[in-house]
Design an enzyme around this catalytic site. Structure first.
Site, PDB file in Angstrom:
ATOM      1  N   PHE A  65      41.669 -39.000  67.550  1.00 60.34           N
ATOM      2  CA  PHE A  65      42.493 -38.734  66.370  1.00 60.34           C
ATOM      3  C   PHE A  65      42.715 -39.960  65.492  1.00 60.34           C
ATOM      4  O   PHE A  65      43.447 -39.906  64.508  1.00 60.34           O
ATOM      5  CB  PHE A  65      43.820 -38.106  66.784  1.00 60.34           C
ATOM      6  CG  PHE A  65      43.714 -36.636  67.148  1.00 60.34           C
ATOM      7  CD1 PHE A  65      42.559 -35.917  66.898  1.00 60.34           C
ATOM      8  CD2 PHE A  65      44.773 -35.982  67.741  1.00 60.34           C
ATOM      9  CE1 PHE A  65      42.459 -34.567  67.223  1.00 60.34           C
ATOM     10  CE2 PHE A  65      44.688 -34.635  68.062  1.00 60.34           C
ATOM     11  CZ  PHE A  65      43.532 -33.917  67.814  1.00 60.34           C
ATOM     12  N   ARG A  66      42.113 -41.120  65.846  1.00 67.57           N
ATOM     13  CA  ARG A  66      41.929 -42.270  64.947  1.00 67.57           C
ATOM     14  C   ARG A  66      43.209 -43.023  64.582  1.00 67.57           C
ATOM     15  O   ARG A  66      43.174 -43.881  63.694  1.00 67.57           O
ATOM     16  CB  ARG A  66      41.246 -41.819  63.650  1.00 67.57           C
ATOM     17  CG  ARG A  66      39.995 -40.970  63.810  1.00 67.57           C
ATOM     18  CD  ARG A  66      38.936 -41.646  64.623  1.00 67.57           C
ATOM     19  NE  ARG A  66      37.638 -40.948  64.536  1.00 67.57           N
ATOM     20  CZ  ARG A  66      36.633 -41.152  65.353  1.00 67.57           C
ATOM     21  NH1 ARG A  66      36.751 -42.018  66.350  1.00 67.57           N
ATOM     22  NH2 ARG A  66      35.490 -40.501  65.210  1.00 67.57           N
ATOM     23  N   ASP A 304      35.958 -32.771  71.788  1.00 69.06           N
ATOM     24  CA  ASP A 304      35.494 -34.104  71.375  1.00 69.06           C
ATOM     25  C   ASP A 304      35.638 -34.261  69.862  1.00 69.06           C
ATOM     26  O   ASP A 304      34.771 -34.821  69.186  1.00 69.06           O
ATOM     27  CB  ASP A 304      34.053 -34.352  71.818  1.00 69.06           C
ATOM     28  CG  ASP A 304      33.633 -35.812  71.672  1.00 69.06           C
ATOM     29  OD1 ASP A 304      34.519 -36.681  71.621  1.00 69.06           O
ATOM     30  OD2 ASP A 304      32.421 -36.083  71.595  1.00 69.06           O
TER      31      ASP A 304
END
Length: 442
Positions: A65-66, A304
């Site tokens: 989710f960065r 993913d």
């Protein structure tokens, strides 16, 4: 945690049977499921299901989710909105953010960000490096240790047996591996990049053998130390056949909808949007993976979810980053396959909810049963809708499944008894909770 009544839903019971029933939720827990519960004596909110199917909320055991550090691609707020729209009520996020999640301090920071931003429940892996072994055993709460055996260029890379063995040898915490053999990938990349750049070159470089070599090594070390192992995003039929013959009881694995439904043909249709790690394979791999999932060789499904911007994905290979979004479409994709007769709705719930809770030791989630958390999703199994870019909540704004006509889209998503998504509208006041894990079973 909230009180709620759900009226006239087709409830999927843990037995796999359906019951047309009302569901009573108190303090975020399911307390009753009955054909017709009495009217509420207070002003408890009600959801009129009108015969929609009620499933346990999806628990996605692998997302990227960065947040923090790469939030131009995604952040925990936009990602959790995408989760809510896709019926995902809990997620487990990977450590390759900036900074990398390799210490208690960074894990604590991510938990705080999620508590502020996330509309759904959350957990985070601690990332292994060759140097941070003490942190792998003490960082908490975490869903497990993530090891990148290949296809990475960060300090998280742990590619060789001498580096891997000390991690497997110490402690009991679950180890989750990205199983690709880095030496093989590097050798093939150097050789093949000098040749013609065909659309599916990425899959040719990171071939089936690279995945099989790494999975064999992880199995070897897991068996040597009887260490709890979870093999992430199984992508090849070769690995599935290996596990069919040699899978200890303490080893589990997952597959993504991409590796079930897409293959190397996708490069010729959507270009670099098809590029991910591990790569898409062949139609043969699709079929063998499907059969392994149906037979219980593969235990669960993960997305993913790994978003990149369209500008980043438009770069020429090998500069184009690998990864694609998935949390919004995973449940409709699988339910569409169920409606085609490929599997049952009950199997989809088992793969996407019940089994994930069991694998990771998450108490009171993954089933619709009194005493369980009211993490639920109402889906419409009769209405089909196209995947459209303009409907997506993920910040990257695209999907490899754009234009696919899917059914089983979530109509209402409930987290801890609170309605977070209702037919296109989001309740931005809802916040999920940090998942807790029973490590005694590991």
């Amino acid at each position: 945690m909230s009180d709620l009544w759900i009226r006239n839903a087709r409830v999927l019971l843990p037995t796999g049977e359906w019951q047309l029933a009302d569901v009573e939720v108190r303090a975020g827990k399911i307390v009753a499921i009955a054909d017709q519960l009495p009217a509420a004596s207070d002003d408890t909110p009600e959801v009129q299901a009108e015969g929609l199917a009620l499933l346990p909320g999806v628990i996605d055991p692998q997302v990227h989710f960065r947040d923090p550090g790469l939030t131009h691609k995604e952040d925990l707020h936009t990602a959790s909105r995408a989760c809510a729209r896709g019926g995902v009520t809990s997620f487990m996020e990977m450590p390759n953010t900036k900074p990398l999640t390799t210490t208690q301090a960074i894990l604590t920071e991510k938990l705080a960000i999620a508590a502020e931003k996330s509309l759904v429940n959350y957990a985070f892996f601690i990332g292994a490096t060759p140097e941070n072994h003490p942190d792998l055993h003490t960082a908490t709460p975490t869903c497990g240790i993530k090891i990148f055996m290949g296809a990475s260029h960060s300090p998280l890379m742990v590619p060789t047996e001498p580096e891997l063995e000390p991690i497997f040898a110490a402690g009991r915490r679950l180890i989750a591996v990205h199983a690709e053999d880095q030496p093989r990938i590097l050798a093939r990349r150097e050789f093949m990049l000098a040749g013609p750049h065909v659309p599916d070159l990425h899959s040719a470089i990171q071939d089936n053998e690279a995945a099989l070599l790494a999975t064999r090594l992880a199995l070897k070390l897991s068996k040597k130390y009887q260490r709890r192992l979870h093999i992430l995003h199984l992508s090849t039929g070769d690995e599935a056949l290996l596990l069919r013959q040699d899978k200890p009881a303490w080893v589990t694995t997952e597959v993504t909808p991409q590796h079930l439904l897409l293959n190397r043909d996708a490069y010729y249709e959507i270009g670099s949007l098809a590029q991910m790690n591990p790569p898409l394979r062949t139609r043969w791999d699709n079929e063998v993976l499907w059969q392994a999932l149906l037979d219980g060789v593969i235990d669960c499904i993960a997305t993913d979810h790994a978003p990149h911007t369209l500008e980043e994905k438009a770069q020429p290979y090998p500069n184009c980053p690998s990864g694609m979004p998935g949390v919004e479409t995973s449940l409709p994709l699988m339910l569409t396959e169920a409606q085609k007769g490929r599997c049952t709705v009950a199997q989809v719930a088992q793969w996407m909810s019940t089994n994930v809770a069991k694998i990771f030791g998450i108490a009171n989630k993954g089933k619709i049963e009194p005493g369980y958390d009211a993490d639920l999703v109402l889906v419409d199994l009769d209405r089909y809708q196209l995947v459209r870019r303009e409907d997506l909540q993920t910040k990257c704004g695209w999907s490899p499944f754009e234009g696919w006509n899917l059914t089983g889209w979530p109509q209402v998503t409930i987290v801890g008894g609170q309605i977070v998504y209702d037919r296109g509208q989001f309740n931005e006041s809802v916040r999920g909770q940090a998942l807790q894990f029973d490590e005694s079973g590991w």
